[in-house]
Write a protein that holds these residues in place. Sequence first.
Motif, PDB file in Angstrom:
ATOM      1  N   VAL A 171      31.404 -15.849 118.576  1.00 16.64           N
ATOM      2  CA  VAL A 171      30.278 -15.437 117.962  1.00 16.64           C
ATOM      3  C   VAL A 171      29.294 -15.074 118.980  1.00 16.64           C
ATOM      4  N   LYS A 195      33.571 -19.458 115.392  1.00 16.46           N
ATOM      5  CA  LYS A 195      33.110 -17.839 114.783  1.00 16.46           C
ATOM      6  C   LYS A 195      32.696 -17.834 113.513  1.00 16.46           C
ATOM      7  N   THR A 196      31.470 -18.668 113.338  1.00 21.93           N
ATOM      8  CA  THR A 196      30.212 -18.785 112.631  1.00 21.93           C
ATOM      9  C   THR A 196      29.405 -19.456 113.740  1.00 21.93           C
ATOM     10  N   CYS A 208      32.525 -11.080 124.815  1.00 21.79           N
ATOM     11  CA  CYS A 208      32.441 -11.488 122.714  1.00 21.79           C
ATOM     12  C   CYS A 208      33.002  -9.989 122.628  1.00 21.79           C
ATOM     13  N   SER A 258      23.843 -14.964 112.334  1.00 15.11           N
ATOM     14  CA  SER A 258      25.574 -14.024 112.756  1.00 15.11           C
ATOM     15  C   SER A 258      25.319 -12.550 112.816  1.00 15.11           C
ATOM     16  N   SER A 289      31.011 -11.407 115.431  1.00 16.37           N
ATOM     17  CA  SER A 289      31.987 -12.517 115.815  1.00 16.37           C
ATOM     18  C   SER A 289      33.765 -11.638 116.112  1.00 16.37           C
ATOM     19  N   ARG A 308      38.111 -17.714 119.684  1.00 15.90           N
ATOM     20  CA  ARG A 308      37.171 -16.612 118.979  1.00 15.90           C
ATOM     21  C   ARG A 308      35.405 -17.246 119.781  1.00 15.90           C
TER      22      ARG A 308
END
Length: 150
Positions: free
Chosen positions: A146, A74-75, A102, A82, A85, A144
């Motif tokens: 990103v 997520k990072t 995503c 970024s 996310s 998740r």
Amino acid sequence: METKLEVSTICLPNDPQNGESQKDDNDQLFGAEYEIGSSYKPSEMKGDMQHKEVPCAVCFQKKKTVLLMIPGRKTCYKGWTSEYSGFLMTDYKTFSSKEYACVDKDAEPLDNKNGNENGALFYGIRTKCGSLKCPPYKNATDVRCVVCTK
């Protein structure tokens, strides 16, 4: 010999220059719908978007030359920026083709249309331990993702 088809998600313009009408039955271009109602919705995603249409988004950053989607995080890694996310999504597990996207954790529908047309479908997905090593992954968790630029 088994035939495998590659499928890709494409972003269509709002102002198409349409071709001629045809009579054959080879319709293969569909819109996309979220299939992320209560049972397939990642826990941190807002609202129920079951059967809502998926809008198209294109990521563009001036002076950045690389765009990278990282599944399972997520990072971004150090040195990357970024852009957003969210959660990894694809069609249902028993469907034949898989292309992952995503989808922003703050995703919104294209409009308030609520039809169930079953074109391209976006489901939230979960991990499955086995060939996926656990740890470091955990079984049956949201995946998740990103999107990062550099």
